[in-house]
Motif scaffolding. Structure first.
Motif, mmCIF file in Angstrom:
data_model
loop_
_atom_site.group_PDB
_atom_site.id
_atom_site.type_symbol
_atom_site.label_atom_id
_atom_site.label_comp_id
_atom_site.label_asym_id
_atom_site.label_seq_id
_atom_site.Cartn_x
_atom_site.Cartn_y
_atom_site.Cartn_z
ATOM 1 N N HIS A 1 0.835 -1.215 0.000
ATOM 2 C CA HIS A 1 0.000 0.000 0.000
ATOM 3 C C HIS A 1 0.867 1.263 0.000
ATOM 4 O O HIS A 1 0.625 2.192 -0.795
ATOM 5 C CB HIS A 1 -0.902 -0.013 1.232
ATOM 6 N N LEU A 2 1.873 1.305 0.867
ATOM 7 C CA LEU A 2 2.686 2.507 1.021
ATOM 8 C C LEU A 2 3.470 2.852 -0.237
ATOM 9 O O LEU A 2 3.638 4.033 -0.574
ATOM 10 C CB LEU A 2 3.635 2.349 2.212
ATOM 11 N N PHE A 3 3.974 1.826 -0.944
ATOM 12 C CA PHE A 3 4.782 2.097 -2.130
ATOM 13 C C PHE A 3 3.925 2.197 -3.393
ATOM 14 O O PHE A 3 4.462 2.447 -4.469
ATOM 15 C CB PHE A 3 5.870 1.039 -2.285
ATOM 16 N N ARG B 1 7.236 0.185 -14.788
ATOM 17 C CA ARG B 1 7.370 -1.204 -15.249
ATOM 18 C C ARG B 1 7.184 -2.190 -14.117
ATOM 19 O O ARG B 1 6.919 -3.369 -14.350
ATOM 20 C CB ARG B 1 8.757 -1.404 -15.873
ATOM 21 N N PHE B 2 7.288 -1.691 -12.879
ATOM 22 C CA PHE B 2 7.288 -2.622 -11.750
ATOM 23 C C PHE B 2 6.155 -2.355 -10.766
ATOM 24 O O PHE B 2 6.199 -2.782 -9.623
ATOM 25 C CB PHE B 2 8.649 -2.547 -11.047
ATOM 26 N N GLY B 3 5.134 -1.644 -11.240
ATOM 27 C CA GLY B 3 3.975 -1.374 -10.417
ATOM 28 C C GLY B 3 3.649 0.105 -10.365
ATOM 29 O O GLY B 3 4.475 0.962 -10.709
ATOM 30 N N ARG C 1 11.292 -6.133 -5.515
ATOM 31 C CA ARG C 1 11.433 -7.534 -5.922
ATOM 32 C C ARG C 1 11.129 -7.710 -7.403
ATOM 33 O O ARG C 1 11.781 -8.496 -8.099
ATOM 34 C CB ARG C 1 10.516 -8.411 -5.077
ATOM 35 N N ALA C 2 10.119 -6.986 -7.890
ATOM 36 C CA ALA C 2 9.776 -7.089 -9.308
ATOM 37 C C ALA C 2 10.943 -6.648 -10.180
ATOM 38 O O ALA C 2 11.237 -7.264 -11.215
ATOM 39 C CB ALA C 2 8.534 -6.248 -9.612
ATOM 40 N N TYR C 3 11.622 -5.575 -9.774
ATOM 41 C CA TYR C 3 12.777 -5.123 -10.555
ATOM 42 C C TYR C 3 13.888 -6.168 -10.539
ATOM 43 O O TYR C 3 14.412 -6.544 -11.599
ATOM 44 C CB TYR C 3 13.324 -3.800 -10.018
ATOM 45 N N PRO D 1 15.586 1.589 -10.524
ATOM 46 C CA PRO D 1 14.872 2.868 -10.645
ATOM 47 C C PRO D 1 14.255 3.260 -9.296
ATOM 48 O O PRO D 1 13.122 2.930 -8.988
ATOM 49 C CB PRO D 1 13.797 2.564 -11.689
ATOM 50 N N MET D 2 15.001 4.005 -8.517
ATOM 51 C CA MET D 2 14.587 4.370 -7.160
ATOM 52 C C MET D 2 13.435 5.373 -7.184
ATOM 53 O O MET D 2 13.512 6.411 -7.834
ATOM 54 C CB MET D 2 15.783 4.962 -6.409
#
Length: 445
Positions: A205-207, A226-228, A356-358, A381-382
């Motif tokens: 939720h937070l990210f 690309r990762f959410g 984790r997706a990255y 990608p931070m």
């Protein structure tokens, strides 16, 4: 009982010193042992029925209440498989690694395969006591196995296994004490698992939406990555542009005449997902002039380069717990630019679904493992929200981390207590009446 002199109330037996009022019994003399079978895989009708079917991998010193596979009544009738009742004690006879020699108790009526031994006790010994006795003697039992490629046990070997046999009332009391401590340990593990799931849900939720109440999530403007999804007002920057990535020292190097020093260092085994396990810290030899190059600094985010898919990029924050500590080359140290990023925020983001997706998208994969290199880590990608938002997210997650740390310490203490009691009670070095504790002891044999 071995023919040996008694000293201080103990006697030397086939399995070591035991109280003089105890006996030693071979399993074949105080129990009935049998095995199961496997229906033919070629006959589809033998499988996917309603009868639970236990394999060796499901025997893990627990009560077995679920099985991966089921057989039909037809499969039972046309094989050596047999249904054993709830409460039957099982021992794994085959298996590599830690599987061979492990015990478990059926919590359901179930059939077993031929690699499992079912033990039915006599009036000489209680099944709950025997379960813990087999656990106490696990290493000795598993080493009895033989075979060229896999050291399996067989029925003859198991029947010859010797176990301690105290008076029946003492067996009941010993099993009751150990069961009580084991259940307390399992209860703590259940809490840890639940809190861990809560943390993952909260991080998701937070990210995705930022630190807003769940009911307001639909009102947050999002950006697609690309990762959410992430909040639209969060910046994105390569990790290499907002952090320094420090690689670690390799083992086995040659130093010639250079002046060296031995220092503690962080290994992959020390770096877990969301915490550091510092129970065992080893040392490594490096050149004195390299100390600064490989030293960890307070606030470094330490991440592993590889492991199981679900553990890729695992790690957390180094808090200078061991001054002068280095890190090995399979552990990265990520040093955030604190003008823009909080180390805690970096650590949580790498452990989030987004992180984790990255890592999984860029990792080099084999059958069971995955790994990343320095280049891939620097290209992370931070997501960078304003510092006050980072602080709010970090404060929220740190509450859960403190709870996890508290429960983890409790679980480790319970595990140490169980191991200590298992050894001492099973050798008579401590007797139940000496513990000065009240335990609820079940009457099941």
């Amino acid at each position: 009982m071995a023919d040996a002199s008694t000293s201080n109330g103990f006697v030397e037996t086939e399995i070591g010193l035991l109280p003089s009022d105890w006996q030693v019994c071979k399993l074949g003399d105080c129990c009935t042992l049998a095995t199961g079978g496997t229906p033919s895989r070629a006959v589809a009708e033998y499988w996917n029925g309603g009868i639970p079917w236990v394999k060796t991998g499901e025997i893990t010193y627990t009560t077995i209440t679920e099985t991966e596979e089921f057989i039909s009544q037809q499969g039972l009738d046309n094989s050596a498989a047999k249904i054993y009742p709830t409460g039957t004690l099982l021992v794994a006879m085959y298996g590599q690694g830690v599987t061979r020699g492990r015990a478990g108790i059926l919590g359901i009526d179930a059939a077993i395969n031929q690699a499992c031994a079912a033990i039915t006790v006599s009036e000489k010994i209680r099944s709950d006591f025997l379960f813990y006795a087999l656990k106490a003697h696990y290493e000795r039992i598993r080493e009895l196995g033989h075979g060229a490629n896999q050291r399996n046990l067989n029925m003859q070997l198991l029947r010859g296994v010797e176990v301690p046999v105290p008076p029946i009332e003492e067996q009941r009391a010993i099993a009751g004490v150990l069961r009580t401590v084991q259940r307390a340990k399992e209860a703590t593990e259940t809490v840890i698992a639940a809190v861990g799931q809560l943390k993952q849900s909260l991080m998701r939720h937070l990210f995705t939406y930022g630190p807003v109440p769940f009911q307001q999530a639909d009102h947050v403007e999002l950006q697609e990555t690309r990762f959410g999804d992430a909040p639209a007002n969060w910046e994105t920057q390569l990790l290499d542009d907002c952090c320094v990535v420090q690689t670690g020292v390799a083992k086995g190097r040659k130093f010639g005449d250079d002046e060296t020093v031995d220092l503690p260092y962080l290994r992959v085994a020390n770096v877990q997902g969301g915490y550091l396990d510092l129970s065992e810290i080893k040392q490594i030899t490096i050149r004195k002039r390299e100390i600064d190059r490989y030293s960890l600094q307070d606030g470094d985010v330490v991440l592993t380069e590889g492991g199981d898919f679900d553990k890729l990029g695992r790690g957390f924050i180094w808090r200078n717990e061991i001054p002068g500590c280095l890190h090995q080359n399979h552990v990265f140290a990520v040093r955030a630019d604190r003008r823009r990023l909080m180390p805690e925020f970096v650590a949580h983001q790498t452990q989030s679904d987004y992180g984790r997706a990255y890592f999984l998208s860029v990792a080099h994969r084999t059958t069971n493992l995955a790994c990343i290199n320095t280049t891939k880590l620097k290209a992370f990608p931070m997501l960078i929200p304003p510092l006050p938002v980072q602080q709010e997210i970090t404060a929220t997650l740190e509450v859960i981390d403190r709870k996890l740390a508290e429960e983890d310490k409790k679980g480790q203490a319970m595990a140490r207590l169980f191991d200590s009691l298992l050894h001492d009670l099973m050798t008579g070095q401590r007797r139940v009446h000496e513990l000065g504790l009240e335990f609820t002891v079940e009457e099941t044999a």
